[in-house]
Design a protein around this motif. Structure first.
Motif, PDB file in Angstrom:
ATOM      1  N   UNK A   1       0.834  -1.201   0.000  1.00 18.84           N
ATOM      2  CA  UNK A   1       0.000   0.000   0.000  1.00 18.84           C
ATOM      3  C   UNK A   1       0.870   1.252   0.000  1.00 18.84           C
ATOM      4  N   UNK A   2       1.930   1.247   0.820  1.00 22.60           N
ATOM      5  CA  UNK A   2       2.840   2.395   0.861  1.00 22.60           C
ATOM      6  C   UNK A   2       3.501   2.627  -0.494  1.00 22.60           C
ATOM      7  N   UNK A   3       3.876   1.527  -1.153  1.00 21.71           N
ATOM      8  CA  UNK A   3       4.505   1.661  -2.474  1.00 21.71           C
ATOM      9  C   UNK A   3       3.531   2.255  -3.486  1.00 21.71           C
ATOM     10  N   UNK A   4       2.275   1.767  -3.413  1.00 18.05           N
ATOM     11  CA  UNK A   4       1.275   2.311  -4.339  1.00 18.05           C
ATOM     12  C   UNK A   4       1.037   3.799  -4.075  1.00 18.05           C
ATOM     13  N   UNK A   5       1.013   4.152  -2.778  1.00 15.15           N
ATOM     14  CA  UNK A   5       0.844   5.563  -2.432  1.00 15.15           C
ATOM     15  C   UNK A   5       2.030   6.398  -2.911  1.00 15.15           C
ATOM     16  N   UNK A   6       3.235   5.831  -2.748  1.00 13.54           N
ATOM     17  CA  UNK A   6       4.429   6.554  -3.200  1.00 13.54           C
ATOM     18  C   UNK A   6       4.391   6.754  -4.713  1.00 13.54           C
ATOM     19  N   UNK A   7       3.962   5.707  -5.444  1.00 14.13           N
ATOM     20  CA  UNK A   7       3.845   5.826  -6.897  1.00 14.13           C
ATOM     21  C   UNK A   7       2.797   6.865  -7.271  1.00 14.13           C
ATOM     22  N   UNK A   8       1.671   6.837  -6.515  1.00 21.85           N
ATOM     23  CA  UNK A   8       0.610   7.810  -6.794  1.00 21.85           C
ATOM     24  C   UNK A   8       1.091   9.237  -6.523  1.00 21.85           C
ATOM     25  N   UNK A   9       1.839   9.407  -5.427  1.00 18.26           N
ATOM     26  CA  UNK A   9       2.370  10.737  -5.112  1.00 18.26           C
ATOM     27  C   UNK A   9       3.364  11.195  -6.181  1.00 18.26           C
ATOM     28  N   UNK A  10       4.190  10.248  -6.650  1.00 19.89           N
ATOM     29  CA  UNK A  10       5.145  10.604  -7.702  1.00 19.89           C
ATOM     30  C   UNK A  10       4.413  10.994  -8.981  1.00 19.89           C
ATOM     31  N   UNK A  11       3.372  10.223  -9.315  1.00 15.87           N
ATOM     32  CA  UNK A  11       2.583  10.535 -10.502  1.00 15.87           C
ATOM     33  C   UNK A  11       1.901  11.894 -10.347  1.00 15.87           C
ATOM     34  N   UNK A  12       1.383  12.148  -9.130  1.00 22.65           N
ATOM     35  CA  UNK A  12       0.733  13.432  -8.877  1.00 22.65           C
ATOM     36  C   UNK A  12       1.730  14.584  -8.986  1.00 22.65           C
ATOM     37  N   UNK A  13       2.941  14.364  -8.494  1.00 20.95           N
ATOM     38  CA  UNK A  13       3.965  15.407  -8.585  1.00 20.95           C
ATOM     39  C   UNK A  13       4.287  15.725 -10.043  1.00 20.95           C
ATOM     40  N   UNK A  14       4.355  14.664 -10.870  1.00 22.47           N
ATOM     41  CA  UNK A  14       4.617  14.865 -12.299  1.00 22.47           C
ATOM     42  C   UNK A  14       3.478  15.642 -12.938  1.00 22.47           C
ATOM     43  N   UNK A  15       2.239  15.243 -12.597  1.00 21.37           N
ATOM     44  CA  UNK A  15       1.072  15.923 -13.169  1.00 21.37           C
ATOM     45  C   UNK A  15       1.008  17.380 -12.709  1.00 21.37           C
ATOM     46  N   UNK A  16       1.346  17.618 -11.431  1.00 22.39           N
ATOM     47  CA  UNK A  16       1.337  18.991 -10.926  1.00 22.39           C
ATOM     48  C   UNK A  16       2.372  19.851 -11.650  1.00 22.39           C
ATOM     49  N   UNK A  17       3.534  19.233 -11.931  1.00 26.82           N
ATOM     50  CA  UNK A  17       4.573  19.974 -12.652  1.00 26.82           C
ATOM     51  C   UNK A  17       4.098  20.300 -14.066  1.00 26.82           C
TER      52      UNK A  17
END
Length: 384
Positions: free
Chosen positions: A126-142
């Protein structure tokens, strides 16, 4: 007698460890020998007492690099009272565990460490999925930040072009406004020609008003417009708008008049609200033009000023119906139907102007064959 007490103590410890629903193993800190496995560990590892912990638990051929035994004992090899807690991935069973370890004295006199291993594989996943989601969100925010920057630049460019266009168009418009006055004052024009020249002057004034309003509407759209209200007489606005548009070709064969509370406008009547004439004027003109274009030949269009305790309503009534397909979206951008040259911006810009004044706009199509658009504006702050 001492041996019996030791055996009893050992049995009690083992019984205590056995009921815990997590894997527990006990290791001799000097030899790495597995002294005890609780029931949960025996089910996963089998009866492995006597084997080396690094082999039994982790399938390694030498003491583990992550071994915490040195941290749990003194230089003399005795328990130091510390507890080690850490997360570890076990390649033997490809599972994550949170390990809690501590040294203690075993009943037979040996110093051991006990390790409690709680399976946290699902938590790690779950933590890994959250980390991936946060990374994806960071990319989208950029990416979104970049798009917003580009949009802001495009908006600035549009505003700059609009300014240039207005500046360049105002010069010929000034001539169109001034020349009719020259013709009317210096030439003896026939009445019909003089009327046409007056219409040209009025059209030029309308174009100038539209140019002045274009930047205001743009700022309204992006939420940057700040209203600087001054008293605006809505009765005078209604009368002037009706008078000006009555002479336009679109009004031919139709009756256009202003009203106060549904009746004639008395001489000297005034109804003021705080507002911006450059917004309210084009707003009312757009609504009246829509009413004229929708009204059939011989139809009647009325601009009624209705005074309430806290608000004033500008009601534009006309014969003819708004098509049912667009009633719910009439004030959206680019919504139009049945008009050959319609852009769908008149009602939309009217809605923006009403909103900028803290007011509302609504369509009343309840009476078959008739339409009313009601703009409600607050009276607060109006000059008495």
């Amino acid at each position: 007698m001492m041996q019996s007490a030791s055996m009893l103590e050992s049995a009690l410890l083992k019984t205590h460890f056995d009921v815990i629903p997590f894997g527990i193993y006990v290791v001799d800190v000097a030899t790495y020998e597995v002294v005890f496995l609780n029931r949960h560990s025996r089910e996963n590892l089998g009866p492995a007492e006597g084997g080396k912990c690094y082999k039994v638990v982790y399938d390694n051929d030498a003491p583990c690099l992550h071994c915490r035994i040195p941290e749990l004992i003194t230089a003399a090899g005795l328990p130091n009272g510390r507890t080690a807690v850490y997360d570890l991935y076990n390649e033997r069973d490809e599972r994550w565990a949170q390990i809690q370890e501590k040294a203690m004295g075993w009943p037979d006199g040996r110093v051991v460490k006990y390790a409690i291993a709680v399976d946290i594989s699902e938590l790690k996943e779950t933590q890994n999925r959250l980390a991936e989601a946060h990374a994806e969100l960071a990319i989208r925010n950029k990416e979104l930040a970049g798009q917003n920057t580009m949009l802001r630049q495009n908006m600035d460019l549009r505003e700059h072009v609009d300014r240039i266009a207005r500046h360049d168009l105002k010069a010929p418009l000034s001539a169109l406004i001034g020349l009719p006055q020259v013709l009317l004052e210096n030439y003896d024009l026939p009445p019909e020609a003089a009327h046409i020249v007056s219409l040209m002057e009025q059209a030029a004034h309308s174009m100038l008003d539209m140019l002045n309003q274009s930047l205001v509407l743009y700022r309204l759209e992006i939420g940057e417009f700040v209203l600087s209200p001054r008293p605006v007489d809505l009765v005078d606005l209604a009368v002037r708008t009706c008078s000006r548009l009555s002479s336009m070709p679109m009004a031919r064969g139709r009756k256009l008049h202003a009203a106060l509370a549904g009746g004639p406008v008395p001489a000297g009547a005034r109804v003021e609200v705080p507002g911006d004439d450059l917004l309210l004027g084009p707003m009312l003109q757009n609504l009246v033009v829509n009413g004229l274009e929708a009204s059939p030949e011989g139809g009647d269009v009325e601009v009624d000023v209705v005074v309430g305790e806290e608000n004033v309503a500008l009601v534009v009534r006309n014969q003819g119906e708004v098509p049912a397909a667009i009633r719910d979206h009439m004030f959206d951008k680019y919504v139009t139907m049945g008009k050959r040259s319609g852009t769908g911006l008149g009602a939309y810009s009217a809605a923006l102007a009403a909103k900028a004044h803290g007011g509302t706009i609504e369509l009343d199509a309840d009476v078959p064959g008739r339409t009313a658009v009601i703009v409600t504006l607050p009276r607060s702050g109006a000059a008495s």
